[in-house]
Design an enzyme around this catalytic site. Structure first.
Site, mmCIF file in Angstrom:
data_model
loop_
_atom_site.group_PDB
_atom_site.id
_atom_site.type_symbol
_atom_site.label_atom_id
_atom_site.label_comp_id
_atom_site.label_asym_id
_atom_site.label_seq_id
_atom_site.Cartn_x
_atom_site.Cartn_y
_atom_site.Cartn_z
ATOM 1 N N HIS A 1 -0.146 7.945 -3.727
ATOM 2 C CA HIS A 1 -0.796 6.157 -3.463
ATOM 3 C C HIS A 1 -2.052 6.336 -2.202
ATOM 4 O O HIS A 1 -2.479 5.711 -1.499
ATOM 5 C CB HIS A 1 -0.293 5.520 -3.507
ATOM 6 C CG HIS A 1 -0.232 4.745 -4.602
ATOM 7 N ND1 HIS A 1 -0.767 3.494 -5.537
ATOM 8 C CD2 HIS A 1 0.770 5.677 -5.640
ATOM 9 C CE1 HIS A 1 -0.460 3.917 -6.153
ATOM 10 N NE2 HIS A 1 0.500 4.668 -6.853
ATOM 11 N N ASP B 1 -6.979 5.639 5.059
ATOM 12 C CA ASP B 1 -6.386 4.938 3.939
ATOM 13 C C ASP B 1 -6.763 5.391 2.534
ATOM 14 O O ASP B 1 -7.739 5.963 2.411
ATOM 15 C CB ASP B 1 -6.750 3.693 3.925
ATOM 16 C CG ASP B 1 -5.689 2.310 3.830
ATOM 17 O OD1 ASP B 1 -5.033 2.520 3.253
ATOM 18 O OD2 ASP B 1 -5.770 1.072 3.966
HETATM 19 P P1 ADP Z 1 -1.034 -1.092 1.120
HETATM 20 O O1 ADP Z 1 -0.829 -0.385 -0.057
HETATM 21 O O2 ADP Z 1 -1.109 0.625 2.652
HETATM 22 O O3 ADP Z 1 -0.700 -2.492 2.034
HETATM 23 P P2 ADP Z 1 -3.722 -1.665 0.273
HETATM 24 O O4 ADP Z 1 -4.793 -2.634 0.884
HETATM 25 O O5 ADP Z 1 -3.882 -0.771 -1.049
HETATM 26 O O6 ADP Z 1 -2.652 -0.999 1.209
HETATM 27 O O7 ADP Z 1 -3.299 -3.000 -0.625
HETATM 28 C C1 ADP Z 1 -2.143 -4.128 0.387
HETATM 29 C C2 ADP Z 1 -1.963 -5.029 -1.123
HETATM 30 O O8 ADP Z 1 -1.009 -5.743 -0.467
HETATM 31 C C3 ADP Z 1 -2.964 -5.322 -1.245
HETATM 32 O O9 ADP Z 1 -3.479 -5.211 -2.883
HETATM 33 C C4 ADP Z 1 -3.234 -7.227 -0.643
HETATM 34 O O10 ADP Z 1 -3.743 -8.334 -0.798
HETATM 35 C C5 ADP Z 1 -1.388 -6.916 -0.545
HETATM 36 N N1 ADP Z 1 -1.177 -8.084 0.362
HETATM 37 C C6 ADP Z 1 -1.952 -7.897 1.075
HETATM 38 N N2 ADP Z 1 -1.298 -8.609 2.802
HETATM 39 C C7 ADP Z 1 -0.411 -9.554 1.969
HETATM 40 C C8 ADP Z 1 -0.350 -10.924 2.254
HETATM 41 N N3 ADP Z 1 0.046 -11.168 3.976
HETATM 42 N N4 ADP Z 1 -0.206 -12.065 1.086
HETATM 43 C C9 ADP Z 1 0.141 -10.864 0.336
HETATM 44 N N5 ADP Z 1 0.037 -10.010 -0.538
HETATM 45 C C10 ADP Z 1 -0.728 -9.293 0.409
HETATM 46 O O1 F6P Z 2 0.459 2.676 -0.205
HETATM 47 C C1 F6P Z 2 1.701 3.015 0.339
HETATM 48 C C2 F6P Z 2 2.430 2.044 -0.190
HETATM 49 O O2 F6P Z 2 3.803 3.109 -0.284
HETATM 50 C C3 F6P Z 2 2.248 0.977 -1.413
HETATM 51 O O3 F6P Z 2 2.383 1.782 -2.696
HETATM 52 C C4 F6P Z 2 3.185 -0.179 -1.041
HETATM 53 O O4 F6P Z 2 2.715 -1.483 -1.653
HETATM 54 C C5 F6P Z 2 3.081 -0.268 0.060
HETATM 55 O O5 F6P Z 2 2.818 1.125 1.015
HETATM 56 C C6 F6P Z 2 4.268 -0.998 1.091
HETATM 57 O O6 F6P Z 2 5.067 -0.336 1.728
HETATM 58 P P1 F6P Z 2 6.906 -0.601 1.324
HETATM 59 O O7 F6P Z 2 7.493 -0.088 -0.183
HETATM 60 O O8 F6P Z 2 7.241 0.764 2.194
HETATM 61 O O9 F6P Z 2 7.068 -1.713 1.943
#
Ligand code: ADP
Ligand code: F6P
Length: 468
Positions: free
Chosen positions: A156, A364
């Site tokens: 991912h 990212d």
């Molecule tokens: P990562 O996987 O690195 O966290 P992404 O942007 O690909 O980054 O995915 C983050 C996911 O987490 C998104 O679906 C987003 O809506 C969710 N998310 C991020 N911040 C919040 C929050 N404060 N509350 C609920 N969901 C969140």
């Molecule tokens: O994007 C990488 C990722 O591992 C996602 O699969 C996951 O939603 C996010 O980071 C949160 O990470 P963790 O499981 O370490 O809280």
């Protein structure tokens, strides 16, 4: 139809409500629900010397198998090698990379432990789909135990270029075991290029068209599968938020001011200090926006067991306080900084109310927030997505204003351009982005990967014989 087995470190518990579980978890659950299947991962529990005996719970057509871990193994695996070594490596943060042999051994132990726990639950014709960098060695461990069925892996996060990847002391062992998968999915063509270049130049593998790789006795395929979101759900949630009590509360708090939003886990890959600095720069160099624009940064706490994350939290508190201290008026606070998670419907309402979506990571894999922001906009009067060129999403979302997050002044300039953009240009840019978000959804992504993994033997048959 073959049974689908999903493996991920975190498993959305059967009791968790769909909206709370997040897009990926919902899509995977849906894919499992359709064909029936097994979801295997960490239970979230630790206990000393936990045996390889997962707790199995059935919910509808899906079986959940949750494995406990020994506390020291869990630390070495999650905070140690996965998030202290692989995460910074894959996000090009060599300064934050720590490598300890004990963590690498813990990571291997946990992969082997999970393989031992999973094997008795597998049938020979299952399709096993492993998610993310916590389990790169799982296929190799399953093969050692005799499993010969199809195993796919989706990474991912970004795959780094060979120069960066070579900094990892265990690079050769990691890739030797990665080759035990049949299909390796990455987010972008850049990631695919990076891995294939390493494989051909460092690992002396042969590469055939279509990304089929021959390494020692193994054949496997590497291809790009850019992940999407549940676009319809965001469209619906955002439209439903109009006129809701929550939206009215938000609008009345803004008192007619424009909102710019950022939503990121509190992670150093997300470039939050640079984003804060760029907002400060906007207020400094473009004083016409003072008292007119409010920035809201939602940043739920993440991985507090890793020192870099705790340091980042302190840094942001300081930076945010400095911006508010310098520019706030008695009736306006420039930066709202929230460390809480919110339900999807609330996020959709906030995205829709925001004239700027600020998605500016230093690096990212994809960034789903960028896609969610696009899906939540009012088609008639959409906001502007400001997107880092170093997010995987930048390949698809060509209607965004692209920024280099290392260029703080350039970002401030782009924030200003977004705030003053004509409605016609906003619609045009949003339209180009929305087509991509609606075409490549999370459902299509799941189906494409599963179809390719199911038919992996055809790809191998079509690939020419080795001949480096
Ligand atoms: P990562 O996987 O690195 O966290 P992404 O942007 O690909 O980054 O995915 C983050 C996911 O987490 C998104 O679906 C987003 O809506 C969710 N998310 C991020 N911040 C919040 C929050 N404060 N509350 C609920 N969901 C969140
Ligand atoms: O994007 C990488 C990722 O591992 C996602 O699969 C996951 O939603 C996010 O980071 C949160 O990470 P963790 O499981 O370490 O809280």
């Amino acid at each position: 139809m073959a049974r689908l087995v999903i493996v991920s470190n975190r498993v959305a518990s059967p009791k968790e409500r769909a909206a709370k579980a997040g897009g990926l978890a919902v899509a995977l659950r849906e894919a499992l629900g359709k064909r029936g299947g097994l979801w295997f991962g960490w239970s979230g529990e630790t206990r000393p010397n936990a045996p390889a005996e997962p707790k199995v719970v059935r919910s509808g057509k899906v079986m959940y198998a949750l494995q406990d871990l020994d506390p020291e193994d869990q630390r070495a695996h999650y905070a140690g090698y996965a998030n202290g070594t692989l995460w910074p490596l894959c996000h090009y943060r060599l300064g934050a990379l720590s490598f300890r042999r004990t963590d690498w051994e813990g990571y291997r132990r946990v992969n082997a432990h999970f393989a031992r726990a999973l094997l008795p639950l597998l049938k020979p014709d299952d399709i096993v789909w492993v998610h993310d960098y916590h389990f790169i060695l799982l296929a190799a461990e399953l093969r050692k135990l005799g499993f010969e069925g199809r195993i796919g892996y989706f990474h991912h996060i970004p795959w780094p270029t060979p120069e960066v990847f070579l900094s990892l002391p265990s690079h050769a062992a990691l890739v030797r075991d990665l080759a035990q998968y049949d299909l390796v999915g990455l987010q972008t063509e850049n990631d695919v290029r990076a891995l294939l270049t390493y494989l051909s130049t460092e690992a002396r593998a042969w590469i055939a068209p279509g990304g089929v790789v021959g390494l020692n006795e193994r054949r496997f395929r590497v291809a790009a599968y850019p992940i999407g979101i549940d676009a319809d759900a965001f469209v619906k949630d955002a439209a439903a938020s109009v006129g809701s009590e929550e939206e009215e509360r938000l609008q009345s708090s803004l008192a007619g001011r424009v909102l710019a939003v950022g939503v990121d886990r509190l992670d150093y890959s997300k470039g939050l200090p640079n984003k804060f600095a760029a907002f400060g720069e906007l207020l400094n160099h473009y004083p016409q926006h003072r008292s007119r624009v409010t920035m809201m940064q939602i940043a739920p706490l993440s991985r507090g067991e890793v020192a870099e994350y705790r340091a980042l939290r302190r840094e942001l508190e300081e930076l945010g306080g400095a911006i508010n201290g310098e520019y706030a008026e008695f009736d306006w606070v420039p930066l709202r900084y929230l460390n809480r998670p919110f339900p999807r419907a609330t996020l959709a309402a906030i995205y829709r109310a925001s004239k700027l979506g600020l998605v500016t990571p230093l690096r990212d894999g994809m960034n789903l927030v960028a896609k969610e922001y696009v899906a939540a906009q009012d088609p008639d009067d959409p906001g502007v997505l400001i997107l880092s060129r170093f997010a995987g999403a930048a390949d698809e979302l060509t209607g965004a204003l692209l920024v280099n997050p290392y260029d703080v002044e350039g970002m401030a300039e782009t924030f200003d351009a977004g705030l003053t953009m004509s409605r016609e240009e906003r619609r045009e840019r949003w339209g180009a982005n929305m087509i991509k978000v609606q075409t490549n959804t999370i459902h299509n992504w799941c189906e494409r990967f599963i179809a390719d993994l199911s038919q992996i033997a055809d790809h191998f048959a079509e690939a020419p014989e080795p001949g480096r």
